[in-house]
Design a protein around this motif. Structure first.
Motif, PDB file in Angstrom:
ATOM      1  N   THR A  37      88.980   2.572 -15.782  1.00 18.79           N
ATOM      2  CA  THR A  37      87.614   2.079 -15.783  1.00 18.79           C
ATOM      3  C   THR A  37      86.730   3.173 -15.210  1.00 18.79           C
ATOM      4  N   THR A  38      85.768   3.609 -15.999  1.00 19.33           N
ATOM      5  CA  THR A  38      84.962   4.759 -15.624  1.00 19.33           C
ATOM      6  C   THR A  38      83.497   4.351 -15.605  1.00 19.33           C
ATOM      7  N   GLY A  39      83.039   3.922 -14.455  1.00 21.78           N
ATOM      8  CA  GLY A  39      81.654   3.457 -14.322  1.00 21.78           C
ATOM      9  C   GLY A  39      81.534   1.993 -14.701  1.00 21.78           C
ATOM     10  N   PRO A  40      80.339   1.410 -14.456  1.00 22.12           N
ATOM     11  CA  PRO A  40      80.106   0.029 -14.877  1.00 22.12           C
ATOM     12  C   PRO A  40      80.031  -0.073 -16.399  1.00 22.12           C
ATOM     13  N   SER A  41      80.099  -1.278 -16.924  1.00 27.13           N
ATOM     14  CA  SER A  41      79.981  -1.505 -18.367  1.00 27.13           C
ATOM     15  C   SER A  41      78.668  -0.915 -18.865  1.00 27.13           C
ATOM     16  N   ARG A  42      78.700  -0.279 -20.030  1.00 28.37           N
ATOM     17  CA  ARG A  42      77.487   0.386 -20.507  1.00 28.37           C
ATOM     18  C   ARG A  42      77.397   0.314 -22.027  1.00 28.37           C
ATOM     19  N   SER A  74      87.366   7.955 -12.599  1.00 33.90           N
ATOM     20  CA  SER A  74      87.897   6.681 -13.108  1.00 33.90           C
ATOM     21  C   SER A  74      88.690   5.937 -12.042  1.00 33.90           C
TER      22      SER A  74
END
Ligand code: SF4
Lengths: 469, 234
Positions: free
Chosen positions: B205-210, B149
């Motif tokens: 924030t953990t990775g792009p929006s999904r 994150s």
């Protein structure tokens, strides 16, 4: 109006017969289980994590007055407006008055089950406010004019062609069978709504007493947009979402992600500690937290089932529940479906009207095992059954038990019955499954097990005679 | 806003809560068959959470592996020049016409060497303008090895919108900002803000929006950034 129980029975029969849909849902949930187990295995000690989480929630819920007061004090110190609503009406009125006062025209919402609970959208629309759901699943369900199927995966029952058709009909997009393209249609449609909206409504997964913050978990970024762009942010939260300390989140965030969707950490976990503060360049001018009771204090008063308020709404118990997988989310007729819904709905909406949900369980205990905060779900189902029967006994159930008790106390009678049962069963096919069949509820769709031809007593005598051990 | 009923409804609710709590909770020892003996008052949360190595190299390695799983582009760069060069490549590949960034020592060093026009989000900005930017370049509070994150806060990352409105989010971080796990992240926030007051916005924030809302199939870029790039500078 049809009674909830009759509706439940009707819908359960319809949905259980829809084998393709059942298979579809089952496959989706199997995918979830694989990913969840993968991430659970990363924990050094999942069982201790559950125990600790359960103890933290126990502390919070059993001192709810203290922690809510602490939350309100700390939140207000940062300019957050905190409103305590006892009833759905109070919560709706507060939000509607606020929207009127601030000349709000359009409202964007990120996922909040609490607003489903109080039917906020209907109320806002009736007052002339445009409301758009921004979570993809909720957006789809809003277009379908249908409540969420599952409180974490709102439209998991729908196939892509159904969604494509829906978008085509409602927002005029071209048909496609690509989930990616469908997602982008929604993205484009909702983008301008975020920019236009003057009020954003969100839920919260946790509220932190120590710092007066709320914490919101999501994957899409829609909650972040909802809480960044509009000039007013309203969070609608159940009073049970309390956590004593900020650092408690370091345990709860990964547990919620893992149990909820099989992700070690959900995409965005955001903590909001007020409206835009001095020195910050953006964020809403006003931040309101509406804390709602709506009968939660009745569940709190039940010393035996109080731990049901530990629930973090991860949905893990639904995902593993054989009943949920067979009858689907809408059959429950409740805001919260699945095992946790069956436990809490009788407390929130009346035991006698909703006790049937606690009956509709095989008590396999899969839910209890899956629950990250160790709520004793399947025992609570039993307690609801007990409480319902004690509060309002059903005459025919009572007479059945009296008959059963007599039978069990008369060895001769019992013996005679075991001997005649095979004869009765021989003639059973004549009425099997028809309304003349006393076992109709079972035999309409299932086989009745063959009764044994020898009793255990006879069998034992026989064995002894033969000299076997 | 204060309606006359606000205080009353608060009091009424607290009275109900206290009445409800009058009976102590009944716990069912037999119904909790798993009660690990290791949950003691001395135990720390880090003990239960996923393991993280103690050394910088181990943590860097875990962060890199988590980034792969999350579809975050993670890259270690040797200097601001190298970071800018990488961003210039991304700009060409993705046909960026405008990027946005906020005031900050890392940002300023990198932004000075970008070939794409830069929209500054320093003291105020226009959300319609920001929406037309192809990338948002921000700094961060910390990178969490355990979960992959990025910890963002309003003061460290140019507010709330910059990191979520443009379709590509670029994070610039220093090696010293890499931390082991989530408890360490909260400890860091407490040290930095506990006394003077927390920012109104803190986000992991953990990775792009999904999203997986359609048939549980993973799609990136549901509403937030479709791409997330994390560049680790010295
Ligand atoms: S009862 Fe437990 S498993 Fe079910 S939703 Fe709540 S926290 Fe999750």
């Amino acid at each position: 109006m049809i009674a909830p129980k009759s509706l439940f029975k009707r819908d359960a029969a319809i949905n259980a017969a829809d084998v393709p849909r059942r298979t579809f849902v089952r496959n989706a949930l199997h995918g979830y289980e694989v990913k969840r187990d993968l991430n659970k295995a990363k924990f050094q000690d999942w069982q201790s994590a559950r125990e600790t989480a359960s103890e933290i929630k126990f502390e919070g819920i059993n001192h709810l007055d203290k922690y809510l007061a602490e939350f309100a004090k700390n939140a207000e110190a940062r300019g957050t407006k905190v409103f305590f609503a006892s009833t759905p009406t109070q919560a709706r009125e507060y939000i509607i008055n606020l929207a009127r006062e601030k000349n709000v025209r359009s409202i964007i919402k990120s996922k909040t089950m609490t607003s489903e609970e109080i039917h906020l959208n209907d109320a806002l629309e009736k007052e002339g406010f445009g409301v758009v759901e921004s979570d993809l699943g909720e957006f789809i369900q809003q277009l379908r004019n249908e409540p969420p199927y599952h409180f974490v995966f709102p439209c998991m029952h729908l196939k892509r062609d159904e969604i494509s058709q829906l978008f085509h009909d409602k927002i005029g997009s071209a048909q496609t069978d690509s989930p990616e393209e469908l997602t982008m249609i929604a993205r484009r449609f909702l983008r301008e709504k975020y920019i236009q909206a003057d009020m954003g409504i969100s839920g919260a997964n946790f509220i932190v007493a120590e710092t007066g913050m709320i914490s919101v978990t999501e994957n899409e970024g829609n909650a972040r947009l909802t809480t960044s762009l509009p000039k007013i942010h309203v969070a609608l939260v159940g009073i049970e979402k309390i956590l004593p300390k900020l650092e408690d989140l370091s345990l709860f965030l990964p547990m919620l992600g893992t149990a909820g969707a099989g992700q070690l950490m959900t995409g965005y976990n955001t903590m909001f500690g007020g409206p835009r503060q001095p020195g910050e360049i953006d964020g809403p001018e006003e931040f309101h937290v509406v804390l709602i009771d709506n009968h939660r204090t009745e569940l709190l008063a039940d010393a035996e089932q109080r731990d049901a308020l530990h629930c973090i709404r991860c949905g893990a118990c639904l995902n593993v529940c054989p009943v949920f997988k067979n009858i689907g989310g809408h059959t429950y007729g409740t805001t919260y479906a699945g095992p946790v819904g069956s436990v809490i709905t009788p407390h929130l909406r009346g035991l006698q009207d909703w006790k049937h949900l606690s009956g509709a369980s095989s008590l396999c205990g899969a839910c209890t095992e899956a629950c990250p905060v160790k709520i004793d779900l399947h025992h609570h189902l039993l307690q609801n059954r007990r409480n319902a029967a004690a509060e309002k006994p059903v005459w025919w159930e009572k007479s059945l038990w009296i008959g059963f008790a007599i039978l069990m106390r008369q060895p001769t009678l019992y013996y005679w019955l075991t001997k005649t049962a095979p004869i009765a069963q021989f003639f059973h096919p004549l009425v099997k499954g028809s309304i003349l069949d006393p076992m109709q509820a079972w035999t309409r769709t299932r086989e009745f097990p063959m009764s044994a031809t020898t009793t255990f007593k006879d069998y034992w005598k026989q064995k002894k005679k033969q000299g076997a051990r | 806003m204060s309606s006359p009923s606000t205080a009353d409804s608060r009091d009424a609710l607290f009275v109900r809560i206290r009445e409800a709590l009058a009976n102590p909770a009944i716990s069912h020892a037999h119904e909790h068959p798993v009660h690990p003996a290791n949950v003691t008052p001395e135990a720390t949360l880090s003990q239960w959470l996923p393991a993280v190595g103690a050394t910088f190299e181990e943590q860097l390695d875990l962060l890199a592996r988590n980034s792969v799983d999350l579809k975050t582009e993670f890259k270690v760069v040797a200097s601001a020049e190298e970071a800018a060069a990488h961003l210039n490549t991304l700009a060409t590949e993705n046909k960026w016409t405008k990027v946005a960034t906020h005031r900050g020592s890392l940002n300023d060093a990198v932004a000075a060497q970008l070939t794409t026009p830069v929209y500054r989000v320093d003291d105020q900005f226009d959300k319609v303008q920001l929406e037309t930017c192809d990338a948002g370049i921000t700094e961060c509070e910390a990178l969490v090895a355990q979960t992959g994150s990025v910890c963002l806060t309003a003061p460290s990352s140019g507010g709330r919108s910059l990191s979520v409105l443009p379709p590509h989010h670029v994070v610039l971080a220093r090696r010293s900002q890499l931390i082991a796990d989530l408890p360490a992240a909260y400890a860091l926030l407490k040290t930095k803000y506990g006394a003077k007051g927390y920012p109104s916005f803190i986000s992991f924030t953990t990775g792009p929006s999904r999203t997986g809302d359609i048939e549980r199939i993973l799609v990136l870029g549901a509403h937030g950034p479709k791409k997330l790039t994390v560049l680790l500078l010295p």
